[in-house]
Write a protein that holds these residues in place. Structure first.
Motif, PDB file in Angstrom:
ATOM      1  N   THR A 126       0.831  -1.216   0.000  1.00  0.00           N
ATOM      2  CA  THR A 126       0.000   0.000   0.000  1.00  0.00           C
ATOM      3  C   THR A 126       0.859   1.258   0.000  1.00  0.00           C
ATOM      4  O   THR A 126       0.620   2.192  -0.784  1.00  0.00           O
ATOM      5  N   LEU A 127       1.849   1.294   0.879  1.00  0.00           N
ATOM      6  CA  LEU A 127       2.705   2.472   0.945  1.00  0.00           C
ATOM      7  C   LEU A 127       3.477   2.659  -0.355  1.00  0.00           C
ATOM      8  O   LEU A 127       3.568   3.785  -0.880  1.00  0.00           O
ATOM      9  N   GLY A 128       4.011   1.576  -0.881  1.00  0.00           N
ATOM     10  CA  GLY A 128       4.759   1.678  -2.134  1.00  0.00           C
ATOM     11  C   GLY A 128       3.907   2.206  -3.271  1.00  0.00           C
ATOM     12  O   GLY A 128       4.344   3.044  -4.074  1.00  0.00           O
ATOM     13  N   SER A 129       2.677   1.730  -3.350  1.00  0.00           N
ATOM     14  CA  SER A 129       1.758   2.190  -4.410  1.00  0.00           C
ATOM     15  C   SER A 129       1.453   3.676  -4.275  1.00  0.00           C
ATOM     16  O   SER A 129       1.370   4.404  -5.277  1.00  0.00           O
ATOM     17  N   GLN A 130       1.290   4.123  -3.041  1.00  0.00           N
ATOM     18  CA  GLN A 130       1.008   5.537  -2.809  1.00  0.00           C
ATOM     19  C   GLN A 130       2.215   6.409  -3.166  1.00  0.00           C
ATOM     20  O   GLN A 130       2.068   7.454  -3.818  1.00  0.00           O
ATOM     21  N   LEU A 131       3.389   5.992  -2.731  1.00  0.00           N
ATOM     22  CA  LEU A 131       4.580   6.818  -2.934  1.00  0.00           C
ATOM     23  C   LEU A 131       4.969   6.920  -4.408  1.00  0.00           C
ATOM     24  O   LEU A 131       5.424   7.976  -4.859  1.00  0.00           O
ATOM     25  N   MET A 132       4.778   5.865  -5.177  1.00  0.00           N
ATOM     26  CA  MET A 132       5.192   5.916  -6.577  1.00  0.00           C
ATOM     27  C   MET A 132       4.346   6.905  -7.368  1.00  0.00           C
ATOM     28  O   MET A 132       4.809   7.485  -8.361  1.00  0.00           O
ATOM     29  N   THR A 133       3.097   7.139  -6.926  1.00  0.00           N
ATOM     30  CA  THR A 133       2.240   8.088  -7.632  1.00  0.00           C
ATOM     31  C   THR A 133       2.668   9.531  -7.398  1.00  0.00           C
ATOM     32  O   THR A 133       2.238  10.436  -8.124  1.00  0.00           O
ATOM     33  N   GLN A 134       3.526   9.754  -6.396  1.00  0.00           N
ATOM     34  CA  GLN A 134       4.010  11.099  -6.104  1.00  0.00           C
ATOM     35  C   GLN A 134       5.234  11.462  -6.950  1.00  0.00           C
ATOM     36  O   GLN A 134       5.707  12.597  -6.889  1.00  0.00           O
TER      37      GLN A 134
END
Length: 289
Positions: A126-134
């Motif tokens: 979840t965290l990885g998916s969120q951070l890559m969108t930034q």
């Protein structure tokens, strides 16, 4: 022309091989072909000889290190990433060797158990998916797997390639805030990364994915583990994974010889990003390049 440094490195490899050979000869292999009385009579003498030989190899490696390094890490910052269970003494000794080679350790990052625990995969994903969108499109491939993705994000935090200073800061805060890593308070970007394995054990698929992502974002990655890890532990398993072609592995990190070898591998990784070195390394005891 073969350089003097090449000759010295070759000697280190010889002494390491000698130490290993004597240790095996004084250990379990020495029982073959002997009766109990003969074994009992010679064991103590062989153990003493083993300690003297290993001690000589350690002293030689320590004394020869400055000549071997020849300042090849000068102006090259290095990040250290420790996995759960890493020995603090080994980490400190490796950092000291980096400095002897002219390098600068920008900071020591500590991976928390939650980063590599199978039960925390949902958090990591979840965290990885969120951070890559930034980040800009393509910085982290959209089809990256969970641990490849988080490895790339961690690599961007350490090395900082392809991202701005603000993005690096944001990534570091997010990874630390999620208790996936403990980050140093202030650390400049470092394209070379020394990973120190711990004794807690990590699932091979998780470790392979994490290091695949890390290797994709750093100039050079060296993974160091102790002798046992290289024989039958995490390092041994890692060496059979495809990612082994993208980084350098070194066993024997608990010894001076292994520590010097790891730093020689770091210097080599500026040009060559693969290799398996140490007592059980398939490419020899010490990198000669």
């Amino acid at each position: 022309m073969i350089s003097y440094r090449h000759h010295v490195v070759s000697l280190v490899a010889v002494f390491l091989a000698l130490a290993i050979g004597v240790a095996l000869g004084g250990g379990p292999l020495s029982e073959l072909g002997r009766d109990a009385r003969a074994t009992s009579a010679t064991t103590r003498s062989e153990q003493q000889q083993t300690r003297r030989t290993v001690g000589f190899g350690e002293e030689f490696a320590t004394a020869a290190a400055p000549t071997l390094y020849a300042g090849r890490l000068k102006d090259h910052p290095v990040s250290i990433l420790t996995l759960p269970g890493a020995d603090g003494g080994e980490v400190s000794a490796l950092a000291a060797q980096v400095q002897q080679a002219g390098g600068t350790v920008t900071g020591t990052w500590k991976a928390q158990r939650s980063l590599v625990a199978a039960g925390e995969k949902s958090l990591v994903d979840t965290l990885g998916s969120q951070l890559m969108t930034q980040l800009d499109d393509g910085v982290v491939p959209a089809d990256s797997s969970t641990y490849d993705r988080i490895g790339r994000l961690l690599g961007l935090s350490l090395a900082g390639t392809r991202v701005s200073a603000d993005e690096v800061s944001s990534l570091r805060q997010s990874l630390s805030g999620a208790d996936l890593v403990t980050a140093p308070e202030s650390a400049s970007r470092a394209p070379l990364v020394l990973v120190v394995l711990g004794r807690d054990g990590v699932d091979p698929a998780i470790l392979s994915g994490l290091l695949t992502g890390l290797a994709a974002t750093a100039t050079g990655v060296v993974v160091a583990g102790d002798t046992a890890s290289g024989a039958s532990g995490d390092l041994h398993a890692l060496r059979s994974e495809p990612v082994a072609d993208k980084l350098t592995t070194v066993d024997g990190a608990e010894s001076a010889v292994g520590q010097v070898t790891a730093v020689l591998a770091l210097a080599r990784s500026l040009k060559v990003q693969s290799g398996s070195f140490g007592a059980s390394g398939s490419d020899g005891a010490v990198p000669l390049g």
